[in-house]
Design a protein around this motif. Structure first.
Motif, PDB file in Angstrom:
ATOM      1  N   ALA A 129       0.814  -1.211   0.000  1.00 55.45           N
ATOM      2  CA  ALA A 129       0.000   0.000   0.000  1.00 55.45           C
ATOM      3  C   ALA A 129       0.852   1.268   0.000  1.00 55.45           C
ATOM      4  O   ALA A 129       0.538   2.234  -0.709  1.00 55.45           O
ATOM      5  N   GLY A 130       1.913   1.283   0.775  1.00 54.83           N
ATOM      6  CA  GLY A 130       2.781   2.445   0.816  1.00 54.83           C
ATOM      7  C   GLY A 130       3.440   2.725  -0.522  1.00 54.83           C
ATOM      8  O   GLY A 130       3.522   3.877  -0.963  1.00 54.83           O
ATOM      9  N   VAL A 131       3.896   1.653  -1.166  1.00 57.97           N
ATOM     10  CA  VAL A 131       4.521   1.785  -2.483  1.00 57.97           C
ATOM     11  C   VAL A 131       3.504   2.302  -3.492  1.00 57.97           C
ATOM     12  O   VAL A 131       3.807   3.178  -4.314  1.00 57.97           O
ATOM     13  N   LEU A 132       2.285   1.776  -3.419  1.00 59.37           N
ATOM     14  CA  LEU A 132       1.226   2.208  -4.342  1.00 59.37           C
ATOM     15  C   LEU A 132       0.941   3.692  -4.178  1.00 59.37           C
ATOM     16  O   LEU A 132       0.798   4.418  -5.169  1.00 59.37           O
ATOM     17  N   ALA A 133       0.873   4.153  -2.944  1.00 64.71           N
ATOM     18  CA  ALA A 133       0.583   5.565  -2.693  1.00 64.71           C
ATOM     19  C   ALA A 133       1.688   6.461  -3.253  1.00 64.71           C
ATOM     20  O   ALA A 133       1.409   7.502  -3.871  1.00 64.71           O
ATOM     21  N   ARG A 134       2.942   6.065  -3.041  1.00 63.86           N
ATOM     22  CA  ARG A 134       4.060   6.872  -3.547  1.00 63.86           C
ATOM     23  C   ARG A 134       4.084   6.896  -5.071  1.00 63.86           C
ATOM     24  O   ARG A 134       4.300   7.947  -5.690  1.00 63.86           O
ATOM     25  N   GLU A 135       3.863   5.736  -5.690  1.00 67.27           N
ATOM     26  CA  GLU A 135       3.917   5.659  -7.144  1.00 67.27           C
ATOM     27  C   GLU A 135       2.725   6.364  -7.789  1.00 67.27           C
ATOM     28  O   GLU A 135       2.852   6.956  -8.865  1.00 67.27           O
ATOM     29  N   ALA A 136       1.566   6.304  -7.139  1.00 68.02           N
ATOM     30  CA  ALA A 136       0.379   6.969  -7.676  1.00 68.02           C
ATOM     31  C   ALA A 136       0.572   8.487  -7.723  1.00 68.02           C
ATOM     32  O   ALA A 136       0.041   9.165  -8.614  1.00 68.02           O
ATOM     33  N   ALA A 137       1.340   9.011  -6.773  1.00 60.52           N
ATOM     34  CA  ALA A 137       1.568  10.464  -6.727  1.00 60.52           C
ATOM     35  C   ALA A 137       2.396  10.943  -7.922  1.00 60.52           C
ATOM     36  O   ALA A 137       2.264  12.094  -8.351  1.00 60.52           O
ATOM     37  N   ASP A 138       3.241  10.063  -8.454  1.00 59.50           N
ATOM     38  CA  ASP A 138       4.125  10.452  -9.562  1.00 59.50           C
ATOM     39  C   ASP A 138       3.700   9.875 -10.908  1.00 59.50           C
ATOM     40  O   ASP A 138       4.241  10.273 -11.947  1.00 59.50           O
ATOM     41  N   ALA A 139       2.759   8.942 -10.905  1.00 54.03           N
ATOM     42  CA  ALA A 139       2.383   8.253 -12.141  1.00 54.03           C
ATOM     43  C   ALA A 139       1.597   9.159 -13.076  1.00 54.03           C
ATOM     44  O   ALA A 139       0.788   9.984 -12.623  1.00 54.03           O
ATOM     45  N   PRO A 140       1.811   9.032 -14.374  1.00 61.59           N
ATOM     46  CA  PRO A 140       0.979   9.787 -15.329  1.00 61.59           C
ATOM     47  C   PRO A 140      -0.459   9.290 -15.282  1.00 61.59           C
ATOM     48  O   PRO A 140      -0.725   8.140 -14.898  1.00 61.59           O
TER      49      PRO A 140
END
Length: 295
Positions: A201-212
């Protein structure tokens, strides 16, 4: 979310919906995988599916599954919904689409073998012939789409693990469907998998913030179409035919992937690829001959 009960061709229609969505998943995984890591992408996909299926479950007043259904729900949820998606997401980062499709399509053969051994399902000659023809077509499609034969050993192993977890999950789900509806079994399996993947979940949140936005939309699409809808239609069809016969229908997927690449990515397939796709379709047609009477 469901096929009209009593429809004589309901299982065939449901299987068709499933393979169409699952074929599109290969394209979406490629797109979303550029911004999301394998575990985070699997969690985002399954969380989306669990929420959507949960809403339908509330509307349909789907309750707690029967105790007898839980072994199948847990096994298919952890191995198929969860493990398969992580392995496939990871594998597609390391090998080309053709190689991935080739290895994952070992799954229907494993399903036929496991269902015969564990579920005592018959493997009629038409099914055996259809599997052989479709697998030959898959090999041709895989070889024609592979990028010069350069494949990562780890990627091959990951795709093989995806095929194994997929096959085990299908065979485990079959008995569970005797004790619950397609929507019920699919919802709880997706929820089990989503909970198991919460460490990402933490990884998903971080990646979602930067993902196009395109990558995030592809992840959401994977949760809605290839998971929430397709896994439910698959369960509906699986409850009405044997695991081996239904598994053989997924050999249509490589042919559909070729067509979708042609239509949406302007990747014109060669004659070798088209011939393989035709063999995939022919094998499924042969394998379904004996299914028409019983499905």
């Amino acid at each position: 979310m469901s096929i009209i009960p009593g429809s004589r061709h309901g299982a065939v229609i449901a299987a068709g919906v499933t393979v169409l969505f699952w074929a599109s998943a290969f394209v979406s995984i490629r797109s979303a995988g550029s911004a999301y890591s394998p575990g985070a992408l699997a969690l985002g996909r399954l969380a989306t599916a669990a929420v959507l299926l949960g809403v339908f479950a509330l509307i349909r007043r789907v309750g707690w599954p029967a105790r007898a259904a839980w072994p199948g729900i847990l096994i298919s949820g952890l191995l198929w919904f969860g493990g398969y998606m992580v392995f496939l997401n990871w594998g597609e980062r390391l090998v080309d689409a053709g190689t991935a499709a080739l290895i994952v399509n070992v799954g229907p053969i494993l399903i036929a073998l496991l269902s015969a051994a564990l579920l005592h399902e018959a493997v009629p000659p038409a099914l055996r012939l259809g599997i052989a023809v479709s697998f030959a077509g898959t090999v041709i499609v895989g070889l024609s789409m592979s990028g010069g034969g350069k494949s990562s050993l780890l990627g091959v192993v990951l795709c093989l693990l995806a095929a194994i977890t997929y096959a085990i999950g299908v065979v485990a789900q079959k008995p569970a469907l005797r004790h619950g509806s397609a929507l019920q079994i699919t919802f709880w399996s997706a929820l089990v998998a989503a909970v198991a993947l919460l460490p990402f979940a933490g990884v998903l949140a971080r990646e979602a913030a930067d993902a196009p936005l395109s990558a995030t939309l592809n992840m959401i699409y994977l949760g809605v179409g290839p998971t929430a809808i397709a896994f439910t239609t698959w369960a509906y069809a699986l409850a009405r035919t044997t695991a081996g016969k239904l598994g053989a229908t997924t050999y249509v997927v490589p042919a559909l992937v070729v067509l979708m690449s042609w239509l949406f990515l302007s990747e014109v397939p060669g004659w070798f690829t088209l011939a393989g796709g035709v063999l995939c379709l022919a094998g499924v047609a042969v394998s379904r001959r004996s299914a028409k009477v019983k499905a």
